[in-house]
Design a protein around this motif. Structure first.
Motif, PDB file in Angstrom:
ATOM      1  N   UNK A  38      55.751  64.181 -19.080  1.00 33.73           N
ATOM      2  CA  UNK A  38      55.694  64.992 -20.301  1.00 33.73           C
ATOM      3  C   UNK A  38      55.820  66.485 -19.996  1.00 33.73           C
ATOM      4  N   UNK A  39      56.102  66.830 -18.717  1.00 36.12           N
ATOM      5  CA  UNK A  39      56.278  68.221 -18.342  1.00 36.12           C
ATOM      6  C   UNK A  39      54.979  68.984 -18.176  1.00 36.12           C
ATOM      7  N   UNK A  40      53.894  68.282 -17.811  1.00 37.80           N
ATOM      8  CA  UNK A  40      52.583  68.911 -17.684  1.00 37.80           C
ATOM      9  C   UNK A  40      52.043  68.772 -16.267  1.00 37.80           C
ATOM     10  N   UNK A  41      51.272  69.761 -15.835  1.00 37.83           N
ATOM     11  CA  UNK A  41      50.563  69.720 -14.556  1.00 37.83           C
ATOM     12  C   UNK A  41      49.072  69.921 -14.803  1.00 37.83           C
ATOM     13  N   UNK A  42      48.252  69.245 -14.003  1.00 40.81           N
ATOM     14  CA  UNK A  42      46.806  69.436 -14.133  1.00 40.81           C
ATOM     15  C   UNK A  42      46.425  70.792 -13.545  1.00 40.81           C
ATOM     16  N   UNK A  43      45.314  71.336 -14.040  1.00 47.27           N
ATOM     17  CA  UNK A  43      44.809  72.600 -13.509  1.00 47.27           C
ATOM     18  C   UNK A  43      43.310  72.655 -13.760  1.00 47.27           C
ATOM     19  N   UNK A  44      42.659  73.564 -13.071  1.00 48.69           N
ATOM     20  CA  UNK A  44      41.224  73.749 -13.259  1.00 48.69           C
ATOM     21  C   UNK A  44      40.411  72.598 -12.696  1.00 48.69           C
ATOM     22  N   UNK A  45      39.082  72.671 -12.803  1.00 48.59           N
ATOM     23  CA  UNK A  45      38.203  71.622 -12.270  1.00 48.59           C
ATOM     24  C   UNK A  45      38.214  70.390 -13.160  1.00 48.59           C
ATOM     25  N   UNK A  46      37.870  69.222 -12.613  1.00 49.33           N
ATOM     26  CA  UNK A  46      37.730  68.033 -13.458  1.00 49.33           C
ATOM     27  C   UNK A  46      36.634  68.225 -14.492  1.00 49.33           C
ATOM     28  N   UNK A  47      36.862  67.715 -15.689  1.00 48.61           N
ATOM     29  CA  UNK A  47      35.820  67.758 -16.712  1.00 48.61           C
ATOM     30  C   UNK A  47      34.732  66.740 -16.416  1.00 48.61           C
ATOM     31  N   UNK A  48      35.154  65.573 -15.881  1.00 47.28           N
ATOM     32  CA  UNK A  48      34.197  64.486 -15.705  1.00 47.28           C
ATOM     33  C   UNK A  48      34.788  63.407 -14.807  1.00 47.28           C
ATOM     34  N   UNK A  49      33.941  62.853 -13.934  1.00 43.95           N
ATOM     35  CA  UNK A  49      34.258  61.625 -13.209  1.00 43.95           C
ATOM     36  C   UNK A  49      33.527  60.515 -13.948  1.00 43.95           C
ATOM     37  N   UNK A  50      34.280  59.648 -14.603  1.00 49.79           N
ATOM     38  CA  UNK A  50      33.674  58.649 -15.477  1.00 49.79           C
ATOM     39  C   UNK A  50      33.727  57.255 -14.861  1.00 49.79           C
ATOM     40  N   UNK A  51      32.860  56.387 -15.339  1.00 49.96           N
ATOM     41  CA  UNK A  51      32.878  54.963 -15.014  1.00 49.96           C
ATOM     42  C   UNK A  51      32.013  54.245 -16.040  1.00 49.96           C
ATOM     43  N   UNK A  52      31.997  52.925 -15.986  1.00 45.90           N
ATOM     44  CA  UNK A  52      31.132  52.161 -16.880  1.00 45.90           C
ATOM     45  C   UNK A  52      29.674  52.411 -16.507  1.00 45.90           C
ATOM     46  N   UNK A  53      28.832  52.563 -17.527  1.00 44.18           N
ATOM     47  CA  UNK A  53      27.414  52.820 -17.296  1.00 44.18           C
ATOM     48  C   UNK A  53      26.578  51.969 -18.249  1.00 44.18           C
ATOM     49  N   UNK A  54      25.366  51.687 -17.814  1.00 41.92           N
ATOM     50  CA  UNK A  54      24.386  51.068 -18.685  1.00 41.92           C
ATOM     51  C   UNK A  54      23.594  52.192 -19.334  1.00 41.92           C
ATOM     52  N   UNK A  55      23.520  52.188 -20.662  1.00 39.82           N
ATOM     53  CA  UNK A  55      22.798  53.241 -21.369  1.00 39.82           C
ATOM     54  C   UNK A  55      21.625  52.629 -22.123  1.00 39.82           C
ATOM     55  N   UNK A  56      20.613  53.450 -22.362  1.00 39.38           N
ATOM     56  CA  UNK A  56      19.438  53.026 -23.106  1.00 39.38           C
ATOM     57  C   UNK A  56      19.178  54.002 -24.235  1.00 39.38           C
ATOM     58  N   UNK A  57      18.357  53.563 -25.191  1.00 38.08           N
ATOM     59  CA  UNK A  57      18.016  54.394 -26.329  1.00 38.08           C
ATOM     60  C   UNK A  57      16.813  55.278 -26.074  1.00 38.08           C
ATOM     61  N   UNK A  58      16.232  55.795 -27.126  1.00 37.19           N
ATOM     62  CA  UNK A  58      15.133  56.752 -26.975  1.00 37.19           C
ATOM     63  C   UNK A  58      13.897  56.169 -26.316  1.00 37.19           C
ATOM     64  N   UNK A  59      13.651  54.849 -26.469  1.00 41.42           N
ATOM     65  CA  UNK A  59      12.466  54.231 -25.898  1.00 41.42           C
ATOM     66  C   UNK A  59      12.865  53.097 -24.958  1.00 41.42           C
ATOM     67  N   UNK A  60      11.997  52.787 -24.001  1.00 36.34           N
ATOM     68  CA  UNK A  60      12.242  51.701 -23.061  1.00 36.34           C
ATOM     69  C   UNK A  60      11.856  50.375 -23.704  1.00 36.34           C
ATOM     70  N   UNK A  61      12.831  49.506 -23.912  1.00 38.45           N
ATOM     71  CA  UNK A  61      12.587  48.222 -24.565  1.00 38.45           C
ATOM     72  C   UNK A  61      12.204  47.162 -23.540  1.00 38.45           C
TER      73      UNK A  61
END
Length: 280
Positions: free
Chosen positions: A166-189
């Motif tokens: 598409x005629x684009x090059x990356x620049x600057x630092x990465x915004x995020x290194x992502x992967x699948x994660x287990x998330x929890x809500x406000x309280x521990x169930x």
């Protein structure tokens, strides 16, 4: 019952469901099912759009969920928190623009940036004190610059081929290194810790194998230097008092090199077996 959100489609869905099956849970058999109750393990599964999972969990409507770190950050739900990285679905988020147009984050001040993750991008730029005009798009953001609706894009980058086309090059630092994660809500169930232990066991089983071999007892110290195991090898006597049997966990990725080195010092009858699950 523990209420678990699972991606119903997309790149994370199949691996997440497979991981839960390996952890001993009974998931859906029909891809059209949106709700499954596993009475034996006292959990309920809710199959949802990956982008919505952080919202349901963060609001407390569901207890835990599997989603991408990128989707969690993009949702910006104060009640949702990452509790474990799951080791699949990895991706990197970068800025991209026509070559030479921008080089630093500060160059983006006031420009138009197209992205499918406005919450993630806005949060990142806010933390660096850069204000931009975000252009939210639902996929295929690499065309935004060519079509004149943006000056730069922020998107997932794997090889960079699509962006270069598409005629684009990356620049600057990465915004995020992502992967699948287990998330929890406000309280521990109740049940969250059991789920976490089971998923960790699956991850260990995927990364390691068990190696068994026979070895002259005089060479044990040398063999332990090659493969020391998670804590230490299990060593058992054999009928021949000058030999021992050794059992040790070894990283799956390097097991053939370990076998070669063990054989070279005198180990014999070297066997490798898969680990189906574990608790460490």
């Amino acid at each position: 019952m523990l209420r678990i959100a699972v991606p119903n489609k997309g790149s994370l869905a199949d691996t997440a469901s497979e991981m839960l099956r390996e952890a001993g849970y009974s998931g859906r058999r029909d891809p059209k099912d949106l709700h499954v109750v596993d009475t034996h393990n006292e959990v309920e599964f809710f199959y949802l759009r990956p982008k919505d999972i952080a919202t349901y969990v963060g609001s407390g409507a569901l207890d835990v969920g599997i989603t991408g770190r990128d989707l969690l950050r993009d949702a910006r739900m104060p009640g949702a928190r990452e509790i474990e990285a799951l080791g699949f679905g990895r991706s990197t988020f970068r800025f991209a623009a026509p070559p030479g147009r921008f080089t630093e984050l500060t160059d983006l001040e006031g420009v138009r940036i197209a992205t499918s993750y406005p919450g993630l991008v806005d949060g990142f730029l806010d933390s660096h004190g850069v204000a931009v005009d975000l252009v939210p798009l639902d996929g295929a953001v690499e065309s935004a610059v060519r079509l004149g609706v943006a000056d730069a894009v922020a998107d997932v980058v794997e090889t960079g081929t699509t962006l270069r086309q598409a005629g684009l090059d990356v620049f600057g630092p990465p915004l995020l290194e992502s992967e699948a994660v287990l998330i929890a809500g406000p309280t521990d169930a109740d049940g969250t810790e059991t789920l976490l232990r089971r998923l960790r066991g699956v991850m260990v089983a995927r990364r390691y194998v068990m190696v068994d071999y026979d070895l002259p007892s005089a060479l044990v110290d040398e063999a332990v230097k090659i493969a020391g195991g998670i804590e230490s090898p299990t060593i058992s006597p054999l009928r021949d008092p000058e030999w021992v049997a050794v059992r040790v966990m070894v990283a799956r990725a390097g097991v053939n090199k370990v076998m070669d080195e063990l054989y070279a010092i005198g180990a014999r009858a070297i066997l490798v077996t898969a680990i189906h699950n574990a608790r460490l």
